[in-house]
Design a protein around this motif. Sequence first.
Motif, PDB file in Angstrom:
ATOM      1  N   PRO A  10       0.817  -1.228   0.000  1.00  0.00           N
ATOM      2  CA  PRO A  10       0.000   0.000   0.000  1.00  0.00           C
ATOM      3  C   PRO A  10       0.846   1.271   0.000  1.00  0.00           C
ATOM      4  N   TRP A  11       2.013   1.232   0.638  1.00  0.00           N
ATOM      5  CA  TRP A  11       2.865   2.422   0.632  1.00  0.00           C
ATOM      6  C   TRP A  11       3.500   2.629  -0.721  1.00  0.00           C
ATOM      7  N   LYS A  12       3.896   1.516  -1.371  1.00  0.00           N
ATOM      8  CA  LYS A  12       4.490   1.635  -2.704  1.00  0.00           C
ATOM      9  C   LYS A  12       3.461   2.219  -3.674  1.00  0.00           C
ATOM     10  N   ILE A  77      18.700  11.293  11.918  1.00  0.00           N
ATOM     11  CA  ILE A  77      18.089  10.395  10.935  1.00  0.00           C
ATOM     12  C   ILE A  77      16.589  10.360  11.209  1.00  0.00           C
ATOM     13  N   GLU A  78      15.797  10.547  10.147  1.00  0.00           N
ATOM     14  CA  GLU A  78      14.336  10.510  10.266  1.00  0.00           C
ATOM     15  C   GLU A  78      13.839   9.239   9.576  1.00  0.00           C
ATOM     16  N   ILE A  79      13.229   8.366  10.345  1.00  0.00           N
ATOM     17  CA  ILE A  79      12.758   7.090   9.789  1.00  0.00           C
ATOM     18  C   ILE A  79      11.294   7.273   9.392  1.00  0.00           C
ATOM     19  N   CYS A  81      10.106   9.565   6.443  1.00  0.00           N
ATOM     20  CA  CYS A  81      10.008  11.028   6.259  1.00  0.00           C
ATOM     21  C   CYS A  81       8.812  11.434   5.423  1.00  0.00           C
ATOM     22  N   GLY A  82       8.212  10.484   4.662  1.00  0.00           N
ATOM     23  CA  GLY A  82       7.128  10.862   3.758  1.00  0.00           C
ATOM     24  C   GLY A  82       7.613  11.913   2.774  1.00  0.00           C
ATOM     25  N   ILE A  83       6.783  12.922   2.502  1.00  0.00           N
ATOM     26  CA  ILE A  83       7.193  13.937   1.516  1.00  0.00           C
ATOM     27  C   ILE A  83       7.886  15.124   2.193  1.00  0.00           C
ATOM     28  N   GLY A  84       8.325  14.934   3.437  1.00  0.00           N
ATOM     29  CA  GLY A  84       9.214  15.940   4.036  1.00  0.00           C
ATOM     30  C   GLY A  84       8.528  16.956   4.919  1.00  0.00           C
ATOM     31  N   ARG A  85       7.335  16.606   5.412  1.00  0.00           N
ATOM     32  CA  ARG A  85       6.572  17.541   6.253  1.00  0.00           C
ATOM     33  C   ARG A  85       7.417  18.064   7.417  1.00  0.00           C
ATOM     34  N   MET A  86       8.143  17.163   8.088  1.00  0.00           N
ATOM     35  CA  MET A  86       8.969  17.570   9.221  1.00  0.00           C
ATOM     36  C   MET A  86      10.438  17.748   8.824  1.00  0.00           C
ATOM     37  N   SER A 146      11.435   9.197  14.689  1.00  0.00           N
ATOM     38  CA  SER A 146      10.432   8.597  13.798  1.00  0.00           C
ATOM     39  C   SER A 146       9.043   8.930  14.303  1.00  0.00           C
ATOM     40  N   TYR A 147       8.194   9.437  13.398  1.00  0.00           N
ATOM     41  CA  TYR A 147       6.842   9.848  13.778  1.00  0.00           C
ATOM     42  C   TYR A 147       5.824   9.223  12.823  1.00  0.00           C
ATOM     43  N   ILE A 148       4.795   8.606  13.408  1.00  0.00           N
ATOM     44  CA  ILE A 148       3.683   7.985  12.666  1.00  0.00           C
ATOM     45  C   ILE A 148       4.194   7.094  11.535  1.00  0.00           C
ATOM     46  N   THR A 149       5.158   6.288  11.830  1.00  0.00           N
ATOM     47  CA  THR A 149       5.709   5.376  10.828  1.00  0.00           C
ATOM     48  C   THR A 149       5.773   3.948  11.370  1.00  0.00           C
ATOM     49  N   GLN A 151       4.041   2.405  13.444  1.00  0.00           N
ATOM     50  CA  GLN A 151       2.723   1.756  13.545  1.00  0.00           C
ATOM     51  C   GLN A 151       2.289   1.186  12.192  1.00  0.00           C
ATOM     52  N   HIS A 152       2.906   1.686  11.113  1.00  0.00           N
ATOM     53  CA  HIS A 152       2.505   1.264   9.774  1.00  0.00           C
ATOM     54  C   HIS A 152       3.354   0.108   9.252  1.00  0.00           C
ATOM     55  N   CYS A 153       4.345  -0.290  10.014  1.00  0.00           N
ATOM     56  CA  CYS A 153       5.198  -1.402   9.583  1.00  0.00           C
ATOM     57  C   CYS A 153       4.660  -2.694  10.195  1.00  0.00           C
ATOM     58  N   GLU A 154       4.952  -3.794   9.545  1.00  0.00           N
ATOM     59  CA  GLU A 154       4.669  -5.074  10.179  1.00  0.00           C
ATOM     60  C   GLU A 154       5.441  -5.098  11.495  1.00  0.00           C
ATOM     61  N   ALA A 160      12.595  -4.334  14.100  1.00  0.00           N
ATOM     62  CA  ALA A 160      13.902  -4.324  13.413  1.00  0.00           C
ATOM     63  C   ALA A 160      14.382  -2.891  13.214  1.00  0.00           C
ATOM     64  N   LEU A 161      13.468  -1.979  12.897  1.00  0.00           N
ATOM     65  CA  LEU A 161      13.858  -0.573  12.702  1.00  0.00           C
ATOM     66  C   LEU A 161      14.284   0.071  14.027  1.00  0.00           C
ATOM     67  N   VAL A 162      13.676  -0.361  15.130  1.00  0.00           N
ATOM     68  CA  VAL A 162      14.120   0.127  16.446  1.00  0.00           C
ATOM     69  C   VAL A 162      15.560  -0.336  16.675  1.00  0.00           C
TER      70      VAL A 162
END
Length: 279
Positions: A10-12, A77-79, A81-86, A146-149, A151-154, A160-162
């Motif tokens: 869905p993210w792709k 490092i921002e894990i 980032c989406g389209i760069g809001r922050m 990392s913000y609001i990300t 929760q969207h990963c398996e 693993a990202l932590v």
Amino acid sequence: MPRRRPQLIPWKVAGRVTEAQASADEVVQATGWVFNNETGDTLTLAEFVATGDNEVPVYLDRFHLLDGDGDDRRTLIEIGCGIGRMTCAFTRRFGTVIACDLDAGFLERCREAVARFGKVDRLRTIEVADGRTLNVPDDSVDVAFSYITLQHCERDDALALVDEALRVVKPGGRIALNFRSWSGVDPIVLPVGAVVRVLIRVPGIGGWLSRQRTTTRLAWQANRLDPHQVVGPIQDRLGDIAVWRNPSRSAPLWGVKHASSEHFEGINKNHWWLVADVK
Ligand SMILES: C[S@@+](CC[C@H](N)C(=O)[O-])C[C@H]1O[C@@H](n2cnc3c(N)ncnc32)[C@H](O)[C@@H]1O
């Protein structure tokens, strides 16, 4: 795309929709994909970035992520980032910002946003191709955010990202990682999200489903993690551990040794943050 990783699809798809727009302004107007789900011809990338400009200084200050005058020599490092809001605001403060995202289309838009509203010479972008590995050397950054990300990963990818955040942050550096806990609607939302992720792989209906806003947003809902599940296994690698929540969430923390419980009204009621030093 790696096999058997439907949570990435869905993210792709959202990234491809993002790429199809002529500019980041059009992405904000037409999709609302990446953060707030608002759409409309009057929206602008500038307003979208302004929401990040308002939030970033508050988080940097509350979570003690700054180092006085020295931040232009530090790396964040921002894990996710989406389209760069922050990201724009981060580049105004930190000497180097490594913006990471699953999707290369988002990273391109992030670069566009930072070129317009931040300091693009301070930006590096990294694609998280497998959804769980940061292609960054050990002990090379000062702050992982990392913000609001996550929760969207398996669930396994989020954990693993932590681990990756702990690997790339230098000893003495800090992490500020945002998670979502269980809420009342989750016993319905999470299973439906899992079904949608399976259906998105079915030829014929999958392509259509992945372009519908509602189903896509359901498919993004991949995990809920509580502090003991995240912090418990890694607490010996951390110092000055704080779990930040909304003031309405006052239940004692359990399964987490030596963590202080902190509150801030700006935090979503269903979110929590792990903020700590890396040993
Ligand atoms: C809701 S957006 C949040 C973006 C940004 N943090 C903000 O607050 O505006 C979530 C972002 O996480 C990214 N993402 C989802 N799963 C990811 C993963 N496993 N690794 C890296 N990024 C991921 C998505 O592509 C998306 O850009």
